[in-house]
Design a protein around this motif. Structure first.
Motif, short mmCIF file in Angstrom:
data_model
loop_
_atom_site.label_atom_id
_atom_site.label_comp_id
_atom_site.label_asym_id
_atom_site.label_seq_id
_atom_site.Cartn_x
_atom_site.Cartn_y
_atom_site.Cartn_z
N LEU A 235 63.06 1.34 35.88
CA LEU A 235 64.17 1.85 35.07
C LEU A 235 63.72 2.49 33.78
CD1 LEU A 235 66.83 -0.97 35.60
CD2 LEU A 235 66.60 1.22 36.80
N GLY A 236 62.64 1.99 33.21
CA GLY A 236 62.15 2.56 31.97
C GLY A 236 61.39 3.86 32.15
N HIS A 244 73.42 4.39 32.21
CA HIS A 244 74.45 3.47 32.68
C HIS A 244 73.84 2.56 33.74
CE1 HIS A 244 78.88 2.78 33.89
NE2 HIS A 244 78.15 1.99 34.66
N LEU A 245 73.93 1.24 33.53
CA LEU A 245 73.41 0.28 34.51
C LEU A 245 74.42 -0.84 34.70
CD1 LEU A 245 71.07 -0.76 36.30
CD2 LEU A 245 70.21 -2.00 34.30
N SER A 246 74.86 -1.02 35.95
CA SER A 246 75.78 -2.09 36.29
C SER A 246 75.14 -2.99 37.33
CB SER A 246 77.10 -1.51 36.84
OG SER A 246 77.79 -0.80 35.84
N LEU A 247 74.88 -4.23 36.91
CA LEU A 247 74.32 -5.24 37.81
C LEU A 247 75.18 -6.50 37.72
CD1 LEU A 247 70.47 -4.83 37.16
CD2 LEU A 247 71.79 -3.99 39.11
N CYS A 261 65.48 -7.43 30.70
CA CYS A 261 65.60 -7.15 29.27
C CYS A 261 64.25 -6.87 28.63
CB CYS A 261 66.27 -8.33 28.57
SG CYS A 261 68.03 -8.48 28.97
N GLN A 262 63.22 -7.54 29.10
CA GLN A 262 61.89 -7.31 28.55
C GLN A 262 61.43 -5.88 28.83
OE1 GLN A 262 58.73 -9.74 30.18
NE2 GLN A 262 57.58 -9.65 28.27
N VAL A 263 61.66 -5.43 30.08
CA VAL A 263 61.25 -4.07 30.45
C VAL A 263 62.05 -3.03 29.68
CG1 VAL A 263 61.21 -2.38 32.32
CG2 VAL A 263 60.43 -4.71 32.74
N LEU A 264 63.37 -3.22 29.60
CA LEU A 264 64.21 -2.25 28.91
C LEU A 264 63.90 -2.20 27.42
CD1 LEU A 264 67.70 -2.78 30.61
CD2 LEU A 264 65.88 -1.18 31.22
N SER A 265 63.61 -3.36 26.83
CA SER A 265 63.31 -3.41 25.40
C SER A 265 62.01 -2.71 25.05
CB SER A 265 63.24 -4.86 24.93
OG SER A 265 64.49 -5.50 25.08
N CYS A 266 61.12 -2.61 26.03
CA CYS A 266 59.81 -1.99 25.78
C CYS A 266 59.82 -0.49 26.04
CB CYS A 266 58.74 -2.66 26.66
SG CYS A 266 58.39 -4.36 26.17
N SER A 267 60.98 0.04 26.43
CA SER A 267 61.07 1.47 26.72
C SER A 267 61.80 2.19 25.59
CB SER A 267 61.79 1.72 28.04
OG SER A 267 62.07 3.08 28.22
N PRO A 268 61.11 2.96 24.76
CA PRO A 268 61.77 3.71 23.68
C PRO A 268 62.86 4.64 24.20
CG PRO A 268 59.39 3.71 23.38
CD PRO A 268 59.64 3.16 24.75
N LEU A 269 62.64 5.21 25.37
CA LEU A 269 63.63 6.14 25.92
C LEU A 269 64.91 5.41 26.28
CD1 LEU A 269 64.39 8.97 26.83
CD2 LEU A 269 63.28 8.51 29.03
N VAL A 270 64.80 4.24 26.93
CA VAL A 270 65.98 3.47 27.30
C VAL A 270 66.75 3.02 26.05
CG1 VAL A 270 66.80 1.31 28.33
CG2 VAL A 270 65.09 2.69 29.52
N LEU A 271 66.03 2.62 25.04
CA LEU A 271 66.68 2.11 23.82
C LEU A 271 67.50 3.18 23.12
CD1 LEU A 271 63.81 -0.14 22.45
CD2 LEU A 271 65.99 -0.88 23.43
N THR A 272 67.24 4.43 23.41
CA THR A 272 68.03 5.51 22.81
C THR A 272 69.03 6.12 23.79
OG1 THR A 272 66.29 7.12 23.35
CG2 THR A 272 66.24 6.13 21.16
#
Length: 314
Positions: A235-236, A244-247, A261-272
């Motif tokens: 995902l990152g 948009h992510l629905s799980l 959450c760990q993977v998403l938090s480490c992705s600058p692109l996802v965080l924006t």
């Protein structure tokens, strides 16, 4: 007719001289000798136009294997043909692609699929392919319709809800995810998917580095922690960023959510890019340090993320 083959079987078109063409297919090799250069040009033009009609996102000229002294001449011939075919077909040529796939698989073409797309979808400019519109079809017919989307540049979203998808349809959805030139949004809520689908979906996204996918809804499918974990790893890496992510209700525990959450938090692109995250219906999963850090990070950075959860998940 001594023999026949589908356009889908063509592997290469070899032209070493202006009097001979060799077609290499999956099963046989066909050699044609002509007396005039015009015949070669007509044959190449016809094959190029036919392949472009069936697969609008392809470049049929890449199949040509031409000797260096003929390269420029035939390139001047094929390029205008490809350019002329671009954007001419209804709904990205879906009906032609679907018909070709039916012929290749020796399955009768369902004209109602073509009619709905060429008329209803086209008139309303619908870019969302709704599998529920064709829920009355046999799974093989529905699978071929999904397969046709893999080569289509018109449709940007595929949608289904509360319809159990067969193994054939799921297989074609994975293929769609691995090569679609235009898919941006996939929503398959409560469609009977299991963790193996999520694992295969992750592999498909990993192999498709030019995917435009940014919205994913797999809610109410039992993909479990293993499926969530596998999907999280990709995902990152989405080229345009996950929006948009629905799980919701996917049988995810705190362990699976912690990995997500760990993977998403480490992705600058996802965080924006992420604006909607639905994790509701996974009791107890949000009671993790990783989940708390992820939500707080979004709030601190004023990113517009909507974290949906149920009261008993606090």
């Amino acid at each position: 007719v001594e023999g026949s083959f589908s356009y889908l079987e063509i592997c290469s078109i070899n032209i070493d001289s202006l009097t001979q063409v060799v077609l290499q297919t999956d099963r046989e090799t066909y050699s044609f000798t002509v007396s005039r250069v015009e015949d070669i040009e007509a044959m190449v033009s016809h094959i190029t136009a036919s392949l472009k009609k069936i697969f609008p996102d392809s470049s049929p000229g890449k199949l040509l294997k031409i000797s260096p002294d003929l390269q420029e001449r035939l390139d001047r011939l094929t390029s205008p043909v490809e350019d002329q075919m671009n954007g001419q077909q209804s709904c990205g040529g879906f009906s032609d692609t679907y018909a070709a796939l039916c012929d290749f698989n020796e399955i009768p073409c369902r004209e109602e699929i073509q009619w709905d797309v060429d008329n209803i979808y086209r008139v309303h400019n619908w870019r969302q392919f709704n599998l529920l519109d064709f829920s009355h079809l046999d799974s093989r017919d529905l699978a071929l319709a999904v397969a046709a989307l893999s080569f289509n540049q018109w449709f940007t979203k595929i949608y289904c809800r509360e319809l159990k998808l067969s193994a054939d349809v799921q297989q074609q959805l994975i293929f769609l995810l691995s090569r679609s030139p235009s898919l941006e949004d996939i929503s398959l809520e409560a469609t009977g998917l299991r963790l193996d689908f999520a694992v295969k979906m992750a592999a498909a996204l990993r192999d498709h580095d030019s995917s435009y996918l940014h919205s994913i809804n797999l809610s109410a499918n039992q993909i479990e922690d293993k499926g969530v974990t596998a999907l999280s790893q990709e995902l990152g890496n989405l080229a345009v960023g996950l929006r948009h992510l629905s799980l919701s209700r996917v049988s995810m525990s705190a362990r699976g959510l912690g990995c997500l959450c760990q993977v998403l938090s480490c992705s600058p692109l996802v965080l924006t890019s992420l604006t909607h995250l639905d994790l509701s219906g996974n009791p107890g999963s949000l009671a993790t340090e990783e989940a708390t850090i992820f939500v707080v990070f979004h709030c601190d950075n004023q990113y517009r993320a909507e974290i949906l959860r149920e009261p008993d998940d606090d």
